[in-house]
Every structure is written in C-alpha cells, then in structure tokens.
Design a protein around this motif. Structure first.
Motif, short mmCIF file in Angstrom:
data_model
loop_
_atom_site.label_atom_id
_atom_site.label_comp_id
_atom_site.label_asym_id
_atom_site.label_seq_id
_atom_site.Cartn_x
_atom_site.Cartn_y
_atom_site.Cartn_z
N ILE A 242 15.22 -55.52 21.58
CA ILE A 242 14.10 -56.22 22.21
C ILE A 242 13.98 -55.73 23.66
O ILE A 242 14.97 -55.68 24.40
CB ILE A 242 14.31 -57.75 22.17
N THR A 243 12.77 -55.37 24.07
CA THR A 243 12.55 -54.82 25.42
C THR A 243 11.91 -55.83 26.36
O THR A 243 11.80 -55.56 27.56
CB THR A 243 11.66 -53.57 25.34
N GLU A 244 11.47 -56.97 25.86
CA GLU A 244 10.89 -58.01 26.70
C GLU A 244 11.30 -59.37 26.17
O GLU A 244 11.61 -59.52 25.00
CB GLU A 244 9.35 -57.94 26.71
N ASP A 245 11.31 -60.38 27.07
CA ASP A 245 11.55 -61.74 26.61
C ASP A 245 10.37 -62.19 25.74
O ASP A 245 9.21 -62.00 26.11
CB ASP A 245 11.68 -62.70 27.80
N ARG A 260 15.49 -62.52 23.55
CA ARG A 260 15.36 -62.16 24.96
C ARG A 260 15.54 -60.65 25.10
O ARG A 260 15.98 -59.96 24.18
CB ARG A 260 16.40 -62.91 25.80
N LYS A 261 15.19 -60.17 26.25
CA LYS A 261 15.28 -58.74 26.54
C LYS A 261 16.72 -58.25 26.33
O LYS A 261 17.67 -58.93 26.68
CB LYS A 261 14.82 -58.48 27.97
N GLU A 262 16.83 -57.06 25.71
CA GLU A 262 18.09 -56.37 25.42
C GLU A 262 18.85 -56.98 24.25
O GLU A 262 19.96 -56.55 23.96
CB GLU A 262 18.99 -56.31 26.67
N ASP A 263 18.28 -58.00 23.57
CA ASP A 263 18.92 -58.49 22.34
C ASP A 263 18.77 -57.43 21.25
O ASP A 263 17.74 -56.76 21.14
CB ASP A 263 18.28 -59.79 21.86
N ALA A 281 9.66 -53.89 21.20
CA ALA A 281 10.93 -53.64 20.51
C ALA A 281 10.97 -52.15 20.15
O ALA A 281 9.92 -51.51 19.95
CB ALA A 281 11.09 -54.50 19.28
N VAL A 282 12.19 -51.61 20.08
CA VAL A 282 12.39 -50.24 19.64
C VAL A 282 13.46 -50.26 18.56
O VAL A 282 14.34 -51.10 18.54
CB VAL A 282 12.82 -49.32 20.81
N SER A 283 13.35 -49.29 17.64
CA SER A 283 14.32 -49.24 16.55
C SER A 283 15.67 -48.74 17.04
O SER A 283 15.78 -48.00 18.00
CB SER A 283 13.78 -48.33 15.45
N VAL A 284 16.70 -49.20 16.34
CA VAL A 284 18.08 -48.80 16.65
C VAL A 284 18.65 -48.14 15.41
O VAL A 284 18.64 -48.74 14.32
CB VAL A 284 18.93 -50.01 17.07
#
Length: 288
Positions: A242-245, A260-263, A281-284
């Motif tokens: 996740i890149t934003e809250d 939240r951001k960075e989850d 969001a970006v894929s992992v």
C-alpha cells in the motif's frame, strides 16, 4: 352529606344523553368511572323487568314496550363503547407519535385498553426503524458508499493471507489476467514504396558497369516488450504494498480492511487490481 358522593344507578335517559354527547364531538366525553358496570347494571335491571312482565302477560303492551326498551339499551351501550374505542385508539396512536395525552377522562377498563393499543402500535412502528450501520468505501466503485453491519472482522497490519470470515467459503471467481498495452511504434517516415514508372527516355543508355547494386535497408521495427505478469498465488490472491493511507473498505463476506501506507497485504485479485489501477498499491513479487 356522606351519601352525596355515592353514584346513583344509571337510568335510560342518562344512557341516551351520553350517546348523543359522544357522537357530537371528536373528544372523549367525561364519564363516571364505573361507566361499564353502570351500563351493564341498567341492562340487567331491564332484562329482569321484561321477565316479570312476561310472566304476567307476554302479549301485553307493557311487555312489548319493555322489550323494545331493552333492545335500545343494548344497542346504545354498544354504540357508546364503539365510539369511545375509536377515540381511545386514535389517542394511543398520537401518543406513540409524541403527543402528551391526558388520560384522566378514561375509566380503569379504558386505561388498560389504551396501554395495550399504545404498546402494540409502538412495536409495529419500531419495525420501520432502520438498523444501525456503518458506511465504508467501495474500492471497486470509488463513487459508491457501502453499508456493512457493525459486527465485522477488521484486518490491519502487514501480510495477511486468505482472509475470509469464519465458517464461510471464499467464492470462486475468474479474474482475467492483466494485459499490458503494446508500446506505441515510432512514426514511419513518408516513404514512397511505389514510385511512378520512369519513362524509358529518361534512363541513360550508357551506365558504368562498376556501379554496385543498391540494396534497400530493411526497416527495423522494435519488438514489443514482454508483458509483465503480476505475481499471483493459486488461491486467487495477490500480494500488494500500500502506497497511501486508505479509508476502510469491505472485502468478501464480513471482512473490512483498514490499510495504511507501507502495509503489505494479501488481497483477493479483484480488490488488488482495483487498488493498483488507482495508483495506491503496487504488486509484490513473493516468488523470488
């Protein structure tokens, strides 16, 4: 002086007068507190008078008159009761709607009737009240607000896999694989592939023999970039960062995500793609 407060037996004229008053107004008439027992006593006394006259002479005019008076007493009693029942019902409904009713004019029997109508009306009206719900965002349709029950499972934190409500099965759904758009080819220069025929008169007759043949250069077209596949596990879940809250949103079943951001979280593919398309969001890649 002590006998002044004792209620006298109701007479036929008292009954008919009360009937006229009840029909003339929409409000309840002030009546004696023993109204119903007094009316019943009046009717019982008239029945006894009819029985006495019937023993003497059933064919007499006195018996006929007494029988007609008994019938009128019974009919008037019921008319008064129906009139007051209607007014008490309307009074109870107004009370349910917030009116401050004064119940001093009711007899004890009528107060009991009022309370039953009031409680029943209040229970029926309660069926129209809306259940308390909480609003959450629908990430698939950002403009839509979803309502979920307050009893919910909250998902927060880092990697969460296969999040479904207890006792329920995750519905199977087919998610189409994302297809990247092919790269835009550079514009081709204007090339006249089919030149007009050259007249024979314009071609020189004596051409040097040592002129090397002209070989047309082949136009090199860039190869399309390979489509990058988004990592996906066998259960139809995608792991994203996740890149934003984000505002809370509902998942499958009773799941509510609060991210939240960075989850880093494992989501059903339909929600993961929706978040990535919105740029939050970006894929992992968890396979490497």
């Amino acid at each position: 002086m002590g006998m002044a407060n004792v209620l006298q037996p109701m007479q036929f004229n008292d009954l008919t007068s009360l009937s006229r008053q009840e029909k003339a107004t929409s409000a309840l008439t002030v009546v004696r507190k023993d109204l119903y027992s007094a009316m019943q006593d009046l009717y019982e006394r008239q029945c006894q008078e009819c029985e006495r006259l019937a023993r003497e002479d059933r064919d007499s005019l006195l018996f006929d008159g007494a029988s007609e008076k008994k019938r009128r007493i019974y009919t008037t009693m019921r008319d008064i009761t129906f009139e007051r029942m209607t007014k008490i019902t309307q009074l109870a409904i107004r009370g349910v709607m917030g009116a401050n009713n004064v119940l001093d004019v009711l007899t004890p029997e009528e107060k009991e009737y009022y309370e039953k109508i009031y409680d029943s009306s209040k229970g029926l009206l309660r069926l129209t009240e809306r259940k308390k719900r909480t609003a959450t965002m629908d990430i698939v349709n950002p403009g839509k607000v979803m309502e979920v029950e307050k009893e919910e499972m909250v998902v927060t934190g880092t990697v969460v896999e296969n999040v479904v409500s207890e006792g329920s099965e995750e519905p199977e759904m087919e998610i189409p694989e994302p297809v990247a758009e092919p790269p835009i080819l550079p514009p081709m220069e204007d090339v006249d592939e089919f030149p007009e025929d050259v007249e024979e008169s314009e071609i020189p007759e004596d051409l040097p023999e040592d002129i090397p043949p002209v070989i047309a250069e082949e136009t090199v077209r860039p190869e399309p970039e390979p489509v990058q596949e988004v990592p996906k596990d066998p259960d139809g879940m995608l792991v994203v960062r996740i890149t934003e809250d984000l505002q809370p949103f509902s998942g499958l079943g009773d799941v509510v995500y609060k991210l939240r951001k960075e989850d880093i979280v494992s989501l059903p593919a339909i929600f993961a793609f929706a978040l990535m398309n919105r740029g939050v969001a970006v894929s992992v890649d968890i396979t490497s």
